[in-house]
Design a protein around this motif. Sequence first.
Motif, PDB file in Angstrom:
ATOM      1  N   SER A   1     -22.514   5.700  62.630  1.00 32.73           N
ATOM      2  CA  SER A   1     -21.218   5.431  63.257  1.00 32.73           C
ATOM      3  C   SER A   1     -20.772   6.605  64.098  1.00 32.73           C
ATOM      4  O   SER A   1     -20.047   6.446  65.082  1.00 32.73           O
ATOM      5  CB  SER A   1     -20.166   5.123  62.186  1.00 32.73           C
ATOM      6  N   GLU A   2     -21.247   7.785  63.755  1.00 33.38           N
ATOM      7  CA  GLU A   2     -20.899   9.007  64.487  1.00 33.38           C
ATOM      8  C   GLU A   2     -21.925   9.333  65.565  1.00 33.38           C
ATOM      9  O   GLU A   2     -21.572   9.679  66.702  1.00 33.38           O
ATOM     10  CB  GLU A   2     -20.794  10.165  63.482  1.00 33.38           C
TER      11      GLU A   2
ATOM     12  N   TRP B   1     -21.025   0.383  61.707  1.00 39.14           N
ATOM     13  CA  TRP B   1     -21.927   0.607  62.838  1.00 39.14           C
ATOM     14  C   TRP B   1     -22.625  -0.694  63.236  1.00 39.14           C
ATOM     15  O   TRP B   1     -22.798  -0.986  64.419  1.00 39.14           O
ATOM     16  CB  TRP B   1     -22.949   1.685  62.501  1.00 39.14           C
TER      17      TRP B   1
ATOM     18  N   THR C   1     -24.036  10.461  54.704  1.00 40.18           N
ATOM     19  CA  THR C   1     -23.638   9.193  55.313  1.00 40.18           C
ATOM     20  C   THR C   1     -22.743   8.387  54.384  1.00 40.18           C
ATOM     21  O   THR C   1     -21.754   7.784  54.814  1.00 40.18           O
ATOM     22  CB  THR C   1     -24.882   8.380  55.694  1.00 40.18           C
TER      23      THR C   1
ATOM     24  N   VAL D   1     -19.266  10.034  54.538  1.00 41.94           N
ATOM     25  CA  VAL D   1     -18.612   9.809  55.836  1.00 41.94           C
ATOM     26  C   VAL D   1     -18.193   8.349  55.964  1.00 41.94           C
ATOM     27  O   VAL D   1     -17.086   8.033  56.408  1.00 41.94           O
ATOM     28  CB  VAL D   1     -19.548  10.213  56.997  1.00 41.94           C
ATOM     29  N   ASN D   2     -19.078   7.442  55.559  1.00 37.83           N
ATOM     30  CA  ASN D   2     -18.780   6.017  55.644  1.00 37.83           C
ATOM     31  C   ASN D   2     -17.577   5.660  54.777  1.00 37.83           C
ATOM     32  O   ASN D   2     -16.694   4.888  55.190  1.00 37.83           O
ATOM     33  CB  ASN D   2     -20.013   5.230  55.224  1.00 37.83           C
TER      34      ASN D   2
ATOM     35  N   THR E   1     -14.295   6.872  56.488  1.00 38.03           N
ATOM     36  CA  THR E   1     -13.907   6.389  57.821  1.00 38.03           C
ATOM     37  C   THR E   1     -13.893   4.874  57.960  1.00 38.03           C
ATOM     38  O   THR E   1     -13.457   4.365  59.003  1.00 38.03           O
ATOM     39  CB  THR E   1     -14.863   6.964  58.881  1.00 38.03           C
TER      40      THR E   1
ATOM     41  N   PRO F   1     -10.614  15.215  61.955  1.00 41.63           N
ATOM     42  CA  PRO F   1     -11.968  14.649  61.834  1.00 41.63           C
ATOM     43  C   PRO F   1     -13.068  15.712  61.825  1.00 41.63           C
ATOM     44  O   PRO F   1     -14.045  15.591  61.075  1.00 41.63           O
ATOM     45  CB  PRO F   1     -12.066  13.745  63.068  1.00 41.63           C
ATOM     46  N   GLU F   2     -12.888  16.766  62.629  1.00 42.04           N
ATOM     47  CA  GLU F   2     -13.910  17.816  62.699  1.00 42.04           C
ATOM     48  C   GLU F   2     -14.002  18.576  61.376  1.00 42.04           C
ATOM     49  O   GLU F   2     -15.095  18.806  60.847  1.00 42.04           O
ATOM     50  CB  GLU F   2     -13.603  18.787  63.844  1.00 42.04           C
TER      51      GLU F   2
ATOM     52  N   ASP G   1     -15.528  16.381  58.610  1.00 41.93           N
ATOM     53  CA  ASP G   1     -16.983  16.255  58.669  1.00 41.93           C
ATOM     54  C   ASP G   1     -17.668  17.474  58.079  1.00 41.93           C
ATOM     55  O   ASP G   1     -18.674  17.360  57.365  1.00 41.93           O
ATOM     56  CB  ASP G   1     -17.436  16.042  60.121  1.00 41.93           C
TER      57      ASP G   1
END
Length: 372
Positions: free
Chosen positions: A84-85, A110, A173, A176-177, A180, A265-266, A269
């Motif tokens: 997705s990123e 995604w 992943t 993050v998934n 988000t 967001p940065e 991550d």
Amino acid sequence: MRPVVVYGASGYTGRLVCEYLRQYHVPFVAAGRSEEKLTSSMASNVAGIETADYEIATVDHEVSALTDLFKGASVVLNTVGPFSELGPAAVEAALAAGAHYTDTTGEQDWLITCDDVYGARFAEAGLLLAPGIAQMYTTGEIAAQLCLEQPGLDTLDIAVFWGGSPTIASTRTILVNAATSKAHFLEQNAYVEFPEQGLVPLVVPGQHELALSLPWGGTSHPVWFKRDPRVANVKAQGGVFNAALMNGVPQIVAAALEATKDMTPEDRDVALTATARQVMDQMPPRENPRVNKSLDSVHASGPLGRAHCVIHGNSNYQQTGLLQAYAAYSLLQTPPKRVGFASGCQAFGHRELLGVLRSFGLVAEPQLTVVS
């Protein structure tokens, strides 16, 4: 220019893709950001690499550089996530270069993006866009498609389990998934958000002990079947056989989300990457088929009929590497069964993919029971 690019070739899955491309005698470019990692991975981690026809290429992760790398290739096999990123740049580059695109994602958001944003553009170009060709999704889809050979079934209840642990990249992943996006199932052809239900015990065919499962991001199946006129409802759950590890997953995810909820967001991550490395900070060992088992179970039902398919297998990452390599091998010789957005089974045929997995000894003969 060699006809296939493996992007992310130095990673755990990328190495296996290269290994199976070598077995299919398909020339390839092993691509990524670090020449040192690529050289070391090919030399030390790809069995039989001395007989492979390949070259190494380094590239920055941005559209123009990736487009230049992909030009002249027919197929791009992407293992670089979180998709997705990082996926959009690779997909845009493949389209600009005129290459078919596959990846190994399990990120439902995604897949929806690929379907909604890029699918029609790939179809217009006569190219395949097939995200999510991987054991955790494609082997279960094979089981689902075997059930759906029986007419009159419109509901799929899918479970996937495996023995082992996620890689560094897949752990990141997962986090993050979770941070988000939401997980969805399919109900009467519409996406419905999974409720907050925690771990769900599931019956596993062939054993007495219940296993623990999670929606695992919703998986690929609701997206792949959303436009299948035979299917109205799809729900998928998954997990590892290791109950202790499964019990820890919700706590790890919840703690990571709480700690990063107010971050940019940065910064989020960076923090999630650090958390992922605390969970898994080294490459898993090469799979052992006596330990790394896989199981895919699909109950399909309709108003007056039922079918159940179970596929026992081993070495789920090797299954993924093989499926990706076969996709490239097939695309170099014949057009896919469908262009634009499509699953592995929709693009290559579920019985063809089953035959590939069987021929390499990675899955047993499916156990299919039909009640009409």
